[in-house]
Design a protein around this motif. Sequence first.
Motif, mmCIF file in Angstrom:
data_model
loop_
_atom_site.group_PDB
_atom_site.id
_atom_site.type_symbol
_atom_site.label_atom_id
_atom_site.label_comp_id
_atom_site.label_asym_id
_atom_site.label_seq_id
_atom_site.Cartn_x
_atom_site.Cartn_y
_atom_site.Cartn_z
ATOM 1 N N UNK A 205 0.844 -1.191 0.000
ATOM 2 C CA UNK A 205 0.000 0.000 0.000
ATOM 3 C C UNK A 205 0.885 1.248 0.000
ATOM 4 N N UNK A 206 0.447 2.272 -0.711
ATOM 5 C CA UNK A 206 1.196 3.516 -0.785
ATOM 6 C C UNK A 206 0.970 4.340 0.486
ATOM 7 N N UNK A 207 2.069 4.829 1.079
ATOM 8 C CA UNK A 207 1.996 5.647 2.284
ATOM 9 C C UNK A 207 2.606 7.022 2.026
ATOM 10 N N UNK A 208 2.171 8.004 2.787
ATOM 11 C CA UNK A 208 2.706 9.360 2.717
ATOM 12 C C UNK A 208 2.394 10.101 4.006
ATOM 13 N N UNK A 209 2.583 11.407 3.998
ATOM 14 C CA UNK A 209 2.252 12.237 5.162
ATOM 15 C C UNK A 209 0.762 12.603 5.138
ATOM 16 N N UNK A 210 0.224 12.918 6.310
ATOM 17 C CA UNK A 210 -1.143 13.434 6.391
ATOM 18 C C UNK A 210 -1.204 14.742 5.620
ATOM 19 N N UNK A 211 -2.342 14.999 4.968
ATOM 20 C CA UNK A 211 -2.408 16.173 4.101
ATOM 21 C C UNK A 211 -2.379 17.499 4.857
ATOM 22 N N UNK A 212 -2.433 17.467 6.205
ATOM 23 C CA UNK A 212 -2.296 18.702 6.989
ATOM 24 C C UNK A 212 -0.879 18.848 7.560
ATOM 25 N N UNK A 213 -0.019 17.903 7.271
ATOM 26 C CA UNK A 213 1.362 17.966 7.737
ATOM 27 C C UNK A 213 2.259 18.495 6.620
ATOM 28 N N UNK A 214 3.509 18.770 6.978
ATOM 29 C CA UNK A 214 4.477 19.135 5.948
ATOM 30 C C UNK A 214 4.810 17.911 5.110
ATOM 31 N N UNK A 215 5.136 18.152 3.856
ATOM 32 C CA UNK A 215 5.230 17.078 2.862
ATOM 33 C C UNK A 215 6.365 16.102 3.137
ATOM 34 N N UNK A 216 6.188 14.900 2.648
ATOM 35 C CA UNK A 216 7.226 13.870 2.633
ATOM 36 C C UNK A 216 7.048 13.069 1.352
ATOM 37 N N UNK A 217 7.901 12.094 1.125
ATOM 38 C CA UNK A 217 7.784 11.301 -0.090
ATOM 39 C C UNK A 217 6.788 10.164 0.096
ATOM 40 N N UNK A 218 6.441 9.525 -0.990
ATOM 41 C CA UNK A 218 5.583 8.355 -0.966
ATOM 42 C C UNK A 218 6.459 7.097 -0.906
ATOM 43 N N UNK A 219 6.046 6.133 -0.098
ATOM 44 C CA UNK A 219 6.756 4.861 -0.023
ATOM 45 C C UNK A 219 5.750 3.723 -0.162
ATOM 46 N N UNK A 220 6.263 2.543 -0.549
ATOM 47 C CA UNK A 220 5.407 1.376 -0.746
ATOM 48 C C UNK A 220 5.559 0.443 0.453
ATOM 49 N N UNK A 221 4.561 0.396 1.323
ATOM 50 C CA UNK A 221 4.574 -0.466 2.509
ATOM 51 C C UNK A 221 4.164 -1.881 2.123
ATOM 52 N N UNK A 222 4.952 -2.870 2.568
ATOM 53 C CA UNK A 222 4.608 -4.257 2.287
ATOM 54 C C UNK A 222 3.218 -4.580 2.818
ATOM 55 N N UNK A 223 2.491 -5.444 2.086
ATOM 56 C CA UNK A 223 1.105 -5.722 2.456
ATOM 57 C C UNK A 223 0.988 -6.543 3.737
ATOM 58 N N UNK A 224 2.078 -7.104 4.224
ATOM 59 C CA UNK A 224 2.098 -7.791 5.517
ATOM 60 C C UNK A 224 3.128 -7.122 6.419
ATOM 61 N N UNK A 225 2.851 -5.902 6.880
ATOM 62 C CA UNK A 225 3.849 -5.125 7.614
ATOM 63 C C UNK A 225 4.116 -5.682 9.006
ATOM 64 N N UNK A 226 5.334 -5.417 9.493
ATOM 65 C CA UNK A 226 5.752 -5.805 10.833
ATOM 66 C C UNK A 226 5.979 -4.547 11.676
ATOM 67 N N UNK A 227 6.284 -4.760 12.952
ATOM 68 C CA UNK A 227 6.603 -3.639 13.845
ATOM 69 C C UNK A 227 7.642 -4.115 14.844
ATOM 70 N N UNK A 228 8.294 -3.167 15.497
ATOM 71 C CA UNK A 228 9.277 -3.498 16.518
ATOM 72 C C UNK A 228 8.566 -3.758 17.844
ATOM 73 N N UNK A 229 8.877 -4.903 18.449
ATOM 74 C CA UNK A 229 8.273 -5.242 19.732
ATOM 75 C C UNK A 229 8.648 -4.203 20.796
ATOM 76 N N UNK A 230 7.710 -3.927 21.691
ATOM 77 C CA UNK A 230 7.978 -2.992 22.788
ATOM 78 C C UNK A 230 7.736 -1.546 22.440
ATOM 79 N N UNK A 231 7.185 -1.266 21.267
ATOM 80 C CA UNK A 231 6.955 0.135 20.868
ATOM 81 C C UNK A 231 5.486 0.512 20.888
ATOM 82 N N UNK A 232 4.635 -0.435 21.190
ATOM 83 C CA UNK A 232 3.195 -0.202 21.027
ATOM 84 C C UNK A 232 2.656 0.874 21.974
#
Length: 269
Positions: A205-232
């Motif tokens: 899925x394509x990701x970017x910044x919220x439209x009320x934030x300052x701009x950033x680039x678009x990136x392609x997030x894998x459809x089965x994303x992971x996260x770092x444990x202990x950050x929730x």
Amino acid sequence: MQSLLFSTSSTFIILLLSFWRLDASEKRLLLTDPDVVQSLQNELHALRSKVQQLESSQNNAVSENAALKSKLTRLEDELANLRHNGVPAVSSYIIWGRKTCPQVNGTMLLYSGLIAGKIYSEKGSGVNTLCLPHDPDPAPSDFPISIHGGYFSNIWGAEYQFNYRQIAIDDDPPCAVCQVQRSTTIMIPAKRNCPAGWVKDYTGMLLGAWDHEYASDYICLDENPEFFEGTRSHNDDGRTLYPVRARCGSLPCPPYVNNHYISCVVCSQ
């Protein structure tokens, strides 16, 4: 070289004739005079040596030219063999939201890291998103700690700002840099399949910044994303990641659908 020999012979003949034309009252020079003979022999020896040097130089030049032509031919043959056998080309891409690379033939993990970039509320700093390694090296020891004027740029870690499958809001996302034995990689937005002849590395899925934030680039997030444990439980914001929606207008609908999320695929060839 022939002109030199002709000139030498002419000189010798003229010298002989001059001996015969001496006035009878003058002292005759006899060809049997040892001094005269020795002088002529010396001159002939010097001329022969000069001719031999010229011939040697010419032969050396011919040999060197032949050697260079032989080397050129050999290099051209080696280049042709390399092209025929095929030298494996490589390229790389970043898989966003995963700690490892896809299990695609010829794919190798270069390093894994964490997604980072500018904080959503800053005007400046870098716009592009980075994959920072887990084992950073320090800056040069002589780099100044205090910068004149206090001007500097910042980089922050990232956080998901949506819930999807196994990730939740404020989770910290990983990334991995992958090398493939193919010469070109490309991210195609709004597609889930690659063109004919290309290898699909991953979809997402394509990701970017919220439209009320300052701009950033678009990136392609894998459809089965992971996260770092202990950050929730942490909400530090930083580089915030939001899914991208289509907005009709200058973007034609159809084929796009207003407020529908945009997919993506990473392909290589």
